[in-house]
Design a protein around this motif. Sequence first.
Motif, PDB file in Angstrom:
ATOM      1  N   GLY A 198       0.801  -1.223   0.000  1.00  0.00           N
ATOM      2  CA  GLY A 198       0.000   0.000   0.000  1.00  0.00           C
ATOM      3  C   GLY A 198       0.827   1.262   0.000  1.00  0.00           C
ATOM      4  N   PHE A 199       0.461   2.189  -0.886  1.00  0.00           N
ATOM      5  CA  PHE A 199       1.066   3.528  -0.951  1.00  0.00           C
ATOM      6  C   PHE A 199      -0.059   4.515  -0.652  1.00  0.00           C
ATOM      7  CE2 PHE A 199       1.922   7.488  -3.075  1.00  0.00           C
ATOM      8  CZ  PHE A 199       3.289   7.674  -3.050  1.00  0.00           C
ATOM      9  N   PHE A 200       0.054   5.274   0.452  1.00  0.00           N
ATOM     10  CA  PHE A 200      -1.045   6.114   0.909  1.00  0.00           C
ATOM     11  C   PHE A 200      -0.593   7.547   1.161  1.00  0.00           C
ATOM     12  CE2 PHE A 200      -2.298   1.872   2.198  1.00  0.00           C
ATOM     13  CZ  PHE A 200      -3.674   1.843   1.993  1.00  0.00           C
ATOM     14  N   GLY A 201      -1.597   8.396   1.276  1.00  0.00           N
ATOM     15  CA  GLY A 201      -1.346   9.735   1.797  1.00  0.00           C
ATOM     16  C   GLY A 201      -1.566  10.832   0.790  1.00  0.00           C
ATOM     17  N   GLN A 202      -1.177  12.030   1.188  1.00  0.00           N
ATOM     18  CA  GLN A 202      -1.333  13.193   0.324  1.00  0.00           C
ATOM     19  C   GLN A 202      -0.335  13.089  -0.822  1.00  0.00           C
ATOM     20  OE1 GLN A 202      -0.305  17.807   0.805  1.00  0.00           O
ATOM     21  NE2 GLN A 202      -1.898  17.136   2.213  1.00  0.00           N
ATOM     22  N   LYS A 226       0.255  -7.350  -5.394  1.00  0.00           N
ATOM     23  CA  LYS A 226      -0.402  -6.229  -6.061  1.00  0.00           C
ATOM     24  C   LYS A 226      -0.093  -4.945  -5.317  1.00  0.00           C
ATOM     25  CE  LYS A 226      -4.980  -6.374  -3.812  1.00  0.00           C
ATOM     26  NZ  LYS A 226      -6.442  -6.467  -4.043  1.00  0.00           N
ATOM     27  N   LEU A 227      -0.236  -3.843  -6.005  1.00  0.00           N
ATOM     28  CA  LEU A 227       0.047  -2.531  -5.445  1.00  0.00           C
ATOM     29  C   LEU A 227      -1.229  -1.706  -5.411  1.00  0.00           C
ATOM     30  CD1 LEU A 227       2.124  -0.311  -4.573  1.00  0.00           C
ATOM     31  CD2 LEU A 227       2.308   0.273  -6.997  1.00  0.00           C
ATOM     32  N   PHE A 228      -1.517  -1.112  -4.257  1.00  0.00           N
ATOM     33  CA  PHE A 228      -2.663  -0.220  -4.104  1.00  0.00           C
ATOM     34  C   PHE A 228      -2.139   1.180  -3.821  1.00  0.00           C
ATOM     35  CE2 PHE A 228      -5.776   1.862  -1.229  1.00  0.00           C
ATOM     36  CZ  PHE A 228      -6.828   1.965  -2.129  1.00  0.00           C
ATOM     37  N   VAL A 229      -2.500   2.136  -4.684  1.00  0.00           N
ATOM     38  CA  VAL A 229      -2.015   3.513  -4.563  1.00  0.00           C
ATOM     39  C   VAL A 229      -3.197   4.440  -4.292  1.00  0.00           C
ATOM     40  CG1 VAL A 229      -0.811   5.410  -5.705  1.00  0.00           C
ATOM     41  CG2 VAL A 229      -0.140   3.040  -6.172  1.00  0.00           C
ATOM     42  N   GLN A 230      -3.212   5.036  -3.099  1.00  0.00           N
ATOM     43  CA  GLN A 230      -4.233   6.026  -2.757  1.00  0.00           C
ATOM     44  C   GLN A 230      -3.568   7.380  -2.608  1.00  0.00           C
ATOM     45  OE1 GLN A 230      -4.381   7.467   0.669  1.00  0.00           O
ATOM     46  NE2 GLN A 230      -6.017   8.868   0.092  1.00  0.00           N
ATOM     47  N   GLY A 231      -4.201   8.387  -3.163  1.00  0.00           N
ATOM     48  CA  GLY A 231      -3.650   9.728  -3.036  1.00  0.00           C
ATOM     49  C   GLY A 231      -4.732  10.780  -2.905  1.00  0.00           C
ATOM     50  N   ALA A 232      -4.540  11.684  -1.963  1.00  0.00           N
ATOM     51  CA  ALA A 232      -5.395  12.865  -1.845  1.00  0.00           C
ATOM     52  C   ALA A 232      -4.573  14.064  -2.298  1.00  0.00           C
ATOM     53  CB  ALA A 232      -5.855  13.050  -0.400  1.00  0.00           C
ATOM     54  N   THR A 233      -5.196  14.990  -2.999  1.00  0.00           N
ATOM     55  CA  THR A 233      -4.465  16.159  -3.501  1.00  0.00           C
ATOM     56  C   THR A 233      -5.117  17.437  -3.003  1.00  0.00           C
ATOM     57  OG1 THR A 233      -5.754  15.957  -5.545  1.00  0.00           O
ATOM     58  CG2 THR A 233      -3.533  15.048  -5.551  1.00  0.00           C
ATOM     59  N   MET A 234      -4.278  18.431  -2.669  1.00  0.00           N
ATOM     60  CA  MET A 234      -4.781  19.704  -2.161  1.00  0.00           C
ATOM     61  C   MET A 234      -4.599  20.833  -3.171  1.00  0.00           C
ATOM     62  SD  MET A 234      -3.698  19.658   1.873  1.00  0.00           S
ATOM     63  CE  MET A 234      -4.636  21.172   2.168  1.00  0.00           C
ATOM     64  N   HIS A 235      -3.678  20.655  -4.118  1.00  0.00           N
ATOM     65  CA  HIS A 235      -3.373  21.707  -5.079  1.00  0.00           C
ATOM     66  C   HIS A 235      -3.680  21.222  -6.497  1.00  0.00           C
ATOM     67  CE1 HIS A 235      -1.461  23.844  -1.818  1.00  0.00           C
ATOM     68  NE2 HIS A 235      -0.718  22.782  -1.562  1.00  0.00           N
ATOM     69  N   PRO A 236      -4.193  22.112  -7.353  1.00  0.00           N
ATOM     70  CA  PRO A 236      -4.569  21.708  -8.713  1.00  0.00           C
ATOM     71  C   PRO A 236      -3.438  21.069  -9.499  1.00  0.00           C
ATOM     72  CG  PRO A 236      -5.428  23.898  -8.216  1.00  0.00           C
ATOM     73  CD  PRO A 236      -4.521  23.530  -7.078  1.00  0.00           C
ATOM     74  N   GLU A 237      -2.215  21.577  -9.339  1.00  0.00           N
ATOM     75  CA  GLU A 237      -1.102  21.028 -10.111  1.00  0.00           C
ATOM     76  C   GLU A 237      -0.788  19.592  -9.676  1.00  0.00           C
ATOM     77  OE1 GLU A 237       0.650  23.814  -6.894  1.00  0.00           O
ATOM     78  OE2 GLU A 237      -1.080  23.736  -8.256  1.00  0.00           O
ATOM     79  N   THR A 252      -3.015  -1.489 -16.000  1.00  0.00           N
ATOM     80  CA  THR A 252      -1.835  -2.298 -15.712  1.00  0.00           C
ATOM     81  C   THR A 252      -2.181  -3.340 -14.655  1.00  0.00           C
ATOM     82  OG1 THR A 252      -0.367  -0.429 -16.184  1.00  0.00           O
ATOM     83  CG2 THR A 252       0.566  -2.259 -14.932  1.00  0.00           C
ATOM     84  N   GLU A 253      -1.920  -4.585 -14.963  1.00  0.00           N
ATOM     85  CA  GLU A 253      -2.283  -5.663 -14.042  1.00  0.00           C
ATOM     86  C   GLU A 253      -1.516  -5.545 -12.729  1.00  0.00           C
ATOM     87  OE1 GLU A 253      -2.475 -10.574 -13.895  1.00  0.00           O
ATOM     88  OE2 GLU A 253      -1.710  -9.525 -15.675  1.00  0.00           O
ATOM     89  N   GLY A 254      -2.241  -5.683 -11.625  1.00  0.00           N
ATOM     90  CA  GLY A 254      -1.605  -5.664 -10.316  1.00  0.00           C
ATOM     91  C   GLY A 254      -1.428  -4.292  -9.709  1.00  0.00           C
ATOM     92  N   ILE A 255      -1.988  -3.245 -10.326  1.00  0.00           N
ATOM     93  CA  ILE A 255      -1.915  -1.900  -9.754  1.00  0.00           C
ATOM     94  C   ILE A 255      -3.318  -1.304  -9.717  1.00  0.00           C
ATOM     95  CG2 ILE A 255      -0.948   0.416  -9.888  1.00  0.00           C
ATOM     96  CD1 ILE A 255       1.399  -0.650 -11.394  1.00  0.00           C
ATOM     97  N   ASP A 256      -3.759  -0.878  -8.545  1.00  0.00           N
ATOM     98  CA  ASP A 256      -5.045  -0.205  -8.380  1.00  0.00           C
ATOM     99  C   ASP A 256      -4.807   1.196  -7.825  1.00  0.00           C
ATOM    100  OD1 ASP A 256      -6.523  -2.452  -9.190  1.00  0.00           O
ATOM    101  OD2 ASP A 256      -6.461  -3.283  -7.157  1.00  0.00           O
ATOM    102  N   PHE A 257      -5.548   2.192  -8.374  1.00  0.00           N
ATOM    103  CA  PHE A 257      -5.426   3.572  -7.925  1.00  0.00           C
ATOM    104  C   PHE A 257      -6.726   4.043  -7.273  1.00  0.00           C
ATOM    105  CE2 PHE A 257      -2.308   3.344 -11.359  1.00  0.00           C
ATOM    106  CZ  PHE A 257      -1.232   4.042 -10.840  1.00  0.00           C
ATOM    107  N   LEU A 258      -6.586   4.952  -6.316  1.00  0.00           N
ATOM    108  CA  LEU A 258      -7.731   5.635  -5.722  1.00  0.00           C
ATOM    109  C   LEU A 258      -7.342   7.089  -5.493  1.00  0.00           C
ATOM    110  CD1 LEU A 258     -10.597   5.560  -4.499  1.00  0.00           C
ATOM    111  CD2 LEU A 258      -9.519   5.020  -2.283  1.00  0.00           C
ATOM    112  N   HIS A 259      -7.926   7.994  -6.298  1.00  0.00           N
ATOM    113  CA  HIS A 259      -7.670   9.424  -6.134  1.00  0.00           C
ATOM    114  C   HIS A 259      -8.793   9.991  -5.277  1.00  0.00           C
ATOM    115  CE1 HIS A 259      -6.716  13.571  -8.151  1.00  0.00           C
ATOM    116  NE2 HIS A 259      -6.613  13.590  -6.833  1.00  0.00           N
ATOM    117  N   LYS A 260      -8.605   9.939  -3.993  1.00  0.00           N
ATOM    118  CA  LYS A 260      -9.654  10.348  -3.066  1.00  0.00           C
ATOM    119  C   LYS A 260      -9.062  10.527  -1.678  1.00  0.00           C
ATOM    120  CE  LYS A 260     -14.022   8.703  -1.024  1.00  0.00           C
ATOM    121  NZ  LYS A 260     -14.975   7.560  -0.967  1.00  0.00           N
ATOM    122  N   GLY A 261      -9.485  11.565  -0.981  1.00  0.00           N
ATOM    123  CA  GLY A 261      -9.102  11.731   0.410  1.00  0.00           C
ATOM    124  C   GLY A 261      -9.914  10.782   1.280  1.00  0.00           C
TER     125      GLY A 261
END
Length: 378
Positions: A198-202, A226-237, A252-261
Motif C-alpha cells: 500500500g502507498f497512501f497519503g497526500q 499487487k500494489l494499491f495507490v491512494q492519493g489525496a491532492t490539495m493543489h490543482p497542479e 496495468t495488471e496488479g496496480i489499483d489507484f484511488l484518487h480520493k481523500g
Amino acid sequence: MRIGIFENIMTPGGHEVDFDRIIVEEMQKRGHEVCFYVPEGFQFSFDYHVPVHELHGEVVSYSGVTGLRKLARTVKREWNRMSWYRQLYEVALRGEVDALIVPTSTYRYLRALAKSRLRKSPVPIIFILHGINPGEAPKFLREADKLAACKNIRPTVLTFSEDIFGEKRSNIRTIYPPTFTPRDIEVKPPHNDVLTIGFFGQYRREKRLEDFLKVYLQGHYNRPVKLFVQGATMHPEDAEDFERIIQKYKGTEGIDFLHKGLIGKEWQQAIAGIDVLLMPYSAPRYLYHWGGMLFTAIGYQKPVIASDDMNPEVFAAYNIGQCFKSGDMQSLHDVLEDVINTYDDRKNIYQTELARAGREYSPEAFAQRLEQIWNEER
C-alpha cells in the motif's frame, strides 16, 4: 483535570485530525474533561464530541495570495494570535481549565507568546512542536530562552533524542510521538494469497510516485503481489499530475489507484486491508520530523519499506521493515524485491518488532507523557 486544546489550524483531514483525536480520546480514558478553544468561524472536519468554545478573531489563510497581500495577512495573523493569547489567559484566570495544550506550534508561536500576558499563565501550557530542523533550531532555542522564567510554559518537541542538535534547555521537553491506531473498526490480519503493498497519503510530486511505479514493474517476484495507490491532492497542479499518472498506468495488471481523500472509518479500513506499507518518498525533513505514515504503519502493525532518511532512530531500534538508500532507485528496486520475496519467512519477526514499537510509541504512552509534563512541580 480539565484540559483545554487550542486548535487554530483548519485541515480537511489527515494526521492533524487524528493527532487531536488521540489527545481527546486518550485524555478522556484517563478521566480528564476535554474541550476545544478555536478561532471564530473555525470548521472541524471531525466531530470530537467535546465542548467547543470560540475565540474572537478568525483564521487567516495564505491560500492564493503573494507579495504585499501575503505580508498583510501575516500581520493580521500575528495580530489575531495575540488576541487569542489574551483570551486564553482570561480563560486560565477564570479557572475554566487546569491545563492547556497547543497541538501544533512553531517557534513563531513562542515568539508571540513572549510578548503576551499568556506567558504568565496560572496553568501549565504545552506547546507541541512536531520536530525541529537545523535551520529552525537557533530560532526555536532563542525564543524558548526568552520564556525560561515562565514556569508554566512548556515547549515540547516530538523527537527521538533528548536534546535539540546537542542543545538542552531546562524548559524544553522532548517526548516520542504517538502511533495512529484504528479507532472505529475491528482489525483482522489479512489472509490473502496475494501480498498487497500500500502507498497512501497526500500526493505530492516530491514523493516521486512515477519513478517508483517504474521500479515496481521492473521487479521479479516469486509470489503473487499487487500494489494499491491512494492519493489525496490539495493543489490543482498535484491533482493534474496524479491524474496523468493514473491514466498512464490504467489497466496495468496488479496496480489499483484511488484518487480520493480518506478519513475516519474509510481511512482505517484501507490501511487495515494491506500487508506492507510503502513510503518510497525521500526528503531531508523526514530526518527531523516524525513520519505520520510510519507511525500509522506501527499503529496498524504493518511492516514498512521506507527511505533511510525516514526517522532512522526508529529503524535502528526496531526491525519493522527495510530501508533503501534515499533517492537511489536501484536500492529501492533491490529492497522491494527482497521484502516481497522474503515476506513469508520474516513476517513473524516483523510482527514481534512491530508489537514492541507499538507499546513504546502507543497513544496511551503518549498521553501519560503529556500528563507527566503537566504534573511537573511548578
